[in-house]
Write a protein that holds these residues in place. Structure first.
Motif, PDB file in Angstrom:
ATOM      1  N   ASP A  22      17.612  76.210 -25.035  1.00 27.60           N
ATOM      2  CA  ASP A  22      18.557  75.089 -25.110  1.00 27.60           C
ATOM      3  C   ASP A  22      19.181  74.996 -26.503  1.00 27.60           C
ATOM      4  OD1 ASP A  22      18.084  74.386 -22.494  1.00 27.60           O
ATOM      5  OD2 ASP A  22      16.688  72.766 -22.957  1.00 27.60           O
ATOM      6  N   THR A  23      18.365  75.150 -27.544  1.00 25.24           N
ATOM      7  CA  THR A  23      18.887  75.113 -28.912  1.00 25.24           C
ATOM      8  C   THR A  23      19.840  76.264 -29.168  1.00 25.24           C
ATOM      9  OG1 THR A  23      16.913  73.996 -29.758  1.00 25.24           O
ATOM     10  CG2 THR A  23      18.235  75.216 -31.356  1.00 25.24           C
ATOM     11  N   GLU A  26      23.143  75.458 -27.635  1.00 25.26           N
ATOM     12  CA  GLU A  26      23.804  74.395 -28.392  1.00 25.26           C
ATOM     13  C   GLU A  26      24.403  74.929 -29.681  1.00 25.26           C
ATOM     14  OE1 GLU A  26      24.298  71.637 -31.548  1.00 25.26           O
ATOM     15  OE2 GLU A  26      22.495  72.883 -31.460  1.00 25.26           O
ATOM     16  N   GLN A  27      23.677  75.797 -30.383  1.00 25.45           N
ATOM     17  CA  GLN A  27      24.188  76.332 -31.643  1.00 25.45           C
ATOM     18  C   GLN A  27      25.359  77.277 -31.412  1.00 25.45           C
ATOM     19  OE1 GLN A  27      20.827  77.878 -33.877  1.00 25.45           O
ATOM     20  NE2 GLN A  27      20.198  75.818 -34.518  1.00 25.45           N
ATOM     21  N   ASN A 327      18.653  81.475 -37.292  1.00 22.22           N
ATOM     22  CA  ASN A 327      17.367  81.066 -36.726  1.00 22.22           C
ATOM     23  C   ASN A 327      16.425  82.264 -36.753  1.00 22.22           C
ATOM     24  OD1 ASN A 327      15.246  79.913 -35.369  1.00 22.22           O
ATOM     25  ND2 ASN A 327      16.440  79.282 -33.579  1.00 22.22           N
ATOM     26  N   PRO A 333      14.578  73.529 -34.537  1.00 23.83           N
ATOM     27  CA  PRO A 333      16.026  73.314 -34.449  1.00 23.83           C
ATOM     28  C   PRO A 333      16.616  72.684 -35.710  1.00 23.83           C
ATOM     29  CG  PRO A 333      14.985  72.703 -32.383  1.00 23.83           C
ATOM     30  CD  PRO A 333      13.870  73.000 -33.358  1.00 23.83           C
ATOM     31  N   GLY A 337      19.260  74.567 -37.883  1.00 27.44           N
ATOM     32  CA  GLY A 337      20.488  73.788 -37.843  1.00 27.44           C
ATOM     33  C   GLY A 337      20.997  73.406 -39.216  1.00 27.44           C
TER      34      GLY A 337
END
Length: 354
Positions: A22-23, A26-27, A327, A333, A337
């Motif tokens: 999911d991260t 999103e990124q 990452n 995250p 982030g």
């Protein structure tokens, strides 16, 4: 210079996998909305080194969600781990789904954990990569009216009676690259007229590598327009950690490298019975188990100003496209982030004004 975001998030165990994916998505969306021009996705299995595993599937998921001009760079697909005809089919299908905004790079990979899981022999990975690529290209070129194409690899064989379906979106077929760390691979790539994907070297060494690539392209008959097209999306990959100060960034980088090195040692201990496992001491040139060398060749670490200067050093030697990994080393995250936010706000506008 323009950029892609390189997505290769590590996982410690199954309880982390869904949140990490999911991260990652999103990124990717955040970076491309902010002006990062490409998404680079890699292939790793079973080792914890890449949580999502299939770069083809993740690219297909992301394609309708990102800005229409976003490029997708598969860095890389590992031919010996695939059935070559299914790999050809997936290249064509993803080319359709991305409307031709795709470059598929190939490499031999080599993690014994991955080769063992898929029933492959890592000791023949280089020969089999080149052989499987030949099978893939012949399959893509076959027309329905041609005689059956009988093919065989070290692990499989078959007979293609019709054609690879679907046809590619790009006239002439999907665009290909090779990921390589040595001069022999650079020359091979240029002679094929493919894009060059490379990593884990200093700017000075990259200048020599890029010069060899450009010179061999010209010697192989490519005109300047073709050379410029290839240079625009050939890539150099770096792990990037950005914090408010150089000292803060360096301390965090050393911590992440130790975490990654510990994970690698654990995986390496599982491969003693696998043929040719010894090469795992360094899968791609340098390893976080040698922190200073890894910092010098694989990473750009520091404040926004320091990172900007580090990236400019590659632009100064002719690198037009950098693929950046934010990452790395089991970051949360918020940790990854933070680097991405500082890059998008303070580094990207200075280096890619568009």
């Amino acid at each position: 210079m323009h950029f892609s975001i390189y997505l290769n998030p590590q996982t410690r165990g199954p309880e982390e996998d869904v949140a990490i994916i999911d991260t990652t998505i999103e990124q990717a969306l955040r970076a491309t909305e902010a002006g990062v021009r490409g998404i680079a996705l890699t292939e790793h299995h079973f080792s914890g080194y890449n949580t999502y595993g299939s770069n083809f599937l993740l690219a297909a998921n992301l394609a309708p969600q990102v800005p229409a001009e976003t490029m997708f760079l598969l860095a890389c697909a590992v031919p010996p781990l695939h059935n070559p005809l299914r790999l050809a089919q997936e290249c064509n299908l993803l080319d359709v789904l991305t409307k031709g905004r795709l470059i598929v790079a190939f490499a031999a990979g080599g993690s014994p954990v991955e080769y063992a899981g898929l029933g492959r022999d890592p000791s023949v990975r280089h020969e089999q990569m080149l052989h499987n690529l030949d099978v893939l290209e012949r399959a893509l070129a076959k027309q329905p009216s041609d005689p059956p194409y009988e093919w065989e690899t070290a692990f499989e064989h078959g007979s293609l009676r019709t054609r690879i379906m679907p046809a590619a979106y790009t006239p002439g077929g999907p665009r290909f690259a090779r990921a390589t760390q040595n001069d022999e691979g650079v020359v091979w790539t240029a002679r094929k007229g493919w894009y060059l994907f490379t990593a884990r070297e200093t700017a000075d060494a990259m200048a020599d590598r890029l010069a060899l690539y450009t010179r061999t392209l010209a010697e192989s008959g490519h005109d300047q327009a073709s050379i410029d097209r290839l240079l625009d999306w050939s890539l150099v990959q770096k792990q990037v950690i950005i914090r408010d100060t150089d000292e803060e960034a360096m301390a965090f980088a050393l911590e992440r490298m130790e975490e990654m090195a510990s994970h690698q040692r654990k995986n390496f201990s599982m491969t003693g019975d696998i043929k040719d496992a010894k090469h795992l001491k360094s899968v791609v040139g340098v390893s976080p188990q040698n922190p200073q060398e890894f910092l010098d060749k694989a990473m750009i670490v520091g404040s926004p100003d320091t990172v900007q200067k580090g990236l400019r050093s590659f632009a100064d030697v002719g690198v037009r496209h950098m693929s950046l990994l934010f990452n790395f080393g089991f970051m949360t995250p918020a940790e990854s982030g933070r680097s991405l936010d500082l890059f998008l706000a303070e580094v990207l506008p200075a280096l890619d004004p568009r």
